[in-house]
Design an enzyme around this catalytic site. Structure first.
Site, PDB file in Angstrom:
ATOM      1  N   LYS A  38       0.832  -1.219   0.000  1.00 57.94           N
ATOM      2  CA  LYS A  38       0.000   0.000   0.000  1.00 57.94           C
ATOM      3  C   LYS A  38       0.862   1.263   0.000  1.00 57.94           C
ATOM      4  CE  LYS A  38      -0.361   0.307   5.004  1.00 57.94           C
ATOM      5  NZ  LYS A  38      -0.911  -0.321   6.192  1.00 57.94           N
ATOM      6  N   ARG A  53      -6.379   0.562  17.099  1.00 61.22           N
ATOM      7  CA  ARG A  53      -6.941   0.829  15.781  1.00 61.22           C
ATOM      8  C   ARG A  53      -7.950  -0.294  15.549  1.00 61.22           C
ATOM      9  NH1 ARG A  53      -3.429   1.342  10.313  1.00 61.22           N
ATOM     10  NH2 ARG A  53      -3.834  -0.886  10.322  1.00 61.22           N
TER      11      ARG A  53
HETATM   12  C1  LIG Z   1       0.018  -0.956   6.860  1.00 67.84           C
HETATM   13  C2  LIG Z   1      -0.218  -2.253   7.527  1.00 67.84           C
HETATM   14  C3  LIG Z   1       0.808  -3.199   7.611  1.00 67.84           C
HETATM   15  C4  LIG Z   1       2.209  -2.915   7.131  1.00 67.84           C
HETATM   16  O1  LIG Z   1       2.801  -1.955   7.922  1.00 67.84           O
HETATM   17  P1  LIG Z   1       4.352  -1.579   7.767  1.00 67.84           P
HETATM   18  O2  LIG Z   1       4.658  -0.751   8.938  1.00 67.84           O
HETATM   19  O3  LIG Z   1       4.455  -0.844   6.476  1.00 67.84           O
HETATM   20  O4  LIG Z   1       5.093  -2.852   7.745  1.00 67.84           O
HETATM   21  C5  LIG Z   1       0.520  -4.412   8.198  1.00 67.84           C
HETATM   22  N1  LIG Z   1      -0.700  -4.692   8.670  1.00 67.84           N
HETATM   23  C6  LIG Z   1      -1.715  -3.808   8.612  1.00 67.84           C
HETATM   24  C7  LIG Z   1      -3.038  -4.181   9.161  1.00 67.84           C
HETATM   25  C8  LIG Z   1      -1.503  -2.553   8.055  1.00 67.84           C
HETATM   26  O5  LIG Z   1      -2.501  -1.676   8.006  1.00 67.84           O
END
Ligand SMILES: *Cc1c(COP(=O)(O)O)cnc(C)c1O
Length: 367
Positions: free
Chosen positions: A48, A143
């Site tokens: 993402k 969250r």
């Molecule tokens: C964005 C996200 C990740 C990845 O996070 P990083 O810090 O980029 O490794 C993993 N799990 C969820 C649920 C996320 O929203």
């Protein structure tokens, strides 16, 4: 003077530009995958941060990653349409309005609402399939996820949905409150898993421990065995662990850089002339009188990139401020001769990667 060319890189000149080093991204993926494999942890490569640019997704796959995840169904659809053959994971709990698309494009999703899970189940049954899900538990970052006390009653309801298969549980850290994962929190997740298995006589294959912030536990060899999946984005894409403000040893950070072009360069006073109101973004700028300074303007602005996470690569460059389309620099201390038309190169952090990837004004260049 063409700073980019001086550094021996043969980049074509189209600005502003996100320079994407696919080779280094692949090497980051490979390195982290190998590291995780030694602890029997599967990596889901989270894309993402770069809007799932298919070429980047492909580099992760070439690095040996077998699962790709993103928060947006559209992005997962894009990589599948591009022809990437890996499994896809939706890492944001689906919107009720998109369950049909989830069934169509997503191989496994993270979930935290029974209403959504029921809708997924119905959509899956309609398309004669069974959709695997991971149930998210909130271990303090506040969250997404069920509070631990609600897990068993929710699992009971999930098991009544015949169109979904509960394949695991997961947690997330350091995303909204900065809560760090610890061996104790990981053990908590494993305990919840065992509780589910004992209560309902079933086996959960996956314990998805979290994002890049969990990697440190694995590197320090304190990740409890049983955590068998991590969802890693920025750690692979930029070799950074933002929660601890550190670079991950053995990875590259200059996987993505930004180039922008000088459109004005002049000596000007450092103190504004006239009465001070608010700037274009509602802030009142505070400026110091440093006398006459050499200022350069780059054709780059808030419409292109999050300015705060740009890191100049030339010694002496200081960012003064930016509006939608102009980035103003103090270049008085720069030793090299700078001219209109020159390109300046910036290293970037995650927010800049996200914004530059999203902006249609930023040209994407692969090398
Ligand atoms: C964005 C996200 C990740 C990845 O996070 P990083 O810090 O980029 O490794 C993993 N799990 C969820 C649920 C996320 O929203």
């Amino acid at each position: 003077m063409q700073i980019i060319k001086e550094r021996g890189k043969n980049l074509i000149k189209k600005n502003p530009r996100l320079n994407i080093n696919l080779k280094k991204i692949k090497q980051n993926a490979q390195y982290i995958k190998d590291l995780c494999q030694q602890s029997r942890v599967e990596v889901v490569g989270i894309i993402k941060g770069c809007c799932a640019i298919p070429e980047v997704a492909e580099a992760l796959v070439q690095g040996g990653i077998k699962y790709l995840g993103d928060s947006r169904v559209k992005n997962l659809q894009r990589i599948k349409v591009f022809g990437i053959k890996t499994k896809t994971m939706l890492i944001r709990t689906p919107m009720l309005s998109e369950v049909k698309e989830v069934i169509r494009w997503v191989d496994i999703s993270l979930n935290s609402e029974i209403k959504v899970i029921k809708a997924l189940s119905e959509a899956a049954l309609l398309s004669k399939s069974i959709h695997p899900i991971i149930l998210m538990v909130d271990l303090g970052d506040l969250r997404e996820g069920l509070m631990p006390a609600q897990v068993l009653e929710t699992v009971e309801k999930v098991l009544q949905c015949s169109g979904v298969k509960l394949v695991g549980i997961g947690a997330n850290f350091a995303c909204i409150s900065g809560v760090l994962p610890t061996p104790v929190k990981m053990q908590e997740l494993l305990n919840i898993k065992k509780e589910i298995e004992d209560n309902f006589s079933l086996k959960l294959e996956i314990v998805s421990g979290g994002n890049t912030s969990v990697l440190k536990l694995l590197e320090d060899k304190v990740l409890p065995p049983g955590i068998n999946q991590l969802r890693l984005g920025v750690g692979i894409l930029l070799g950074q662990d933002d929660a601890r403000n550190r670079n991950i040893q053995g990875t590259y950070q200059d996987t993505f850089t930004i180039s922008a072009e000088i459109i004005e360069i002049k000596k000007k006073p450092s103190l504004p002339q006239g009465e001070i109101g608010r700037d274009a973004f509602g802030e009142i700028p505070i400026l110091e009188d440093l006398g006459i300074r050499k200022r350069a303007i780059l054709a780059l602005g808030k419409q292109d990139v999050q300015i705060k996470s740009l890191i100049p690569t030339i010694v002496g460059v200081k960012i003064i401020g930016a509006s939608s389309d102009h980035l103003v620099l103090d270049v008085t201390e720069v030793k090299e001769k700078l001219e209109v038309g020159d390109e300046l190169l910036f290293k970037i952090n995650y927010p800049a990667l996200l914004s530059a990837s999203t902006s249609e004004y930023v040209f994407k260049y692969f090398y």
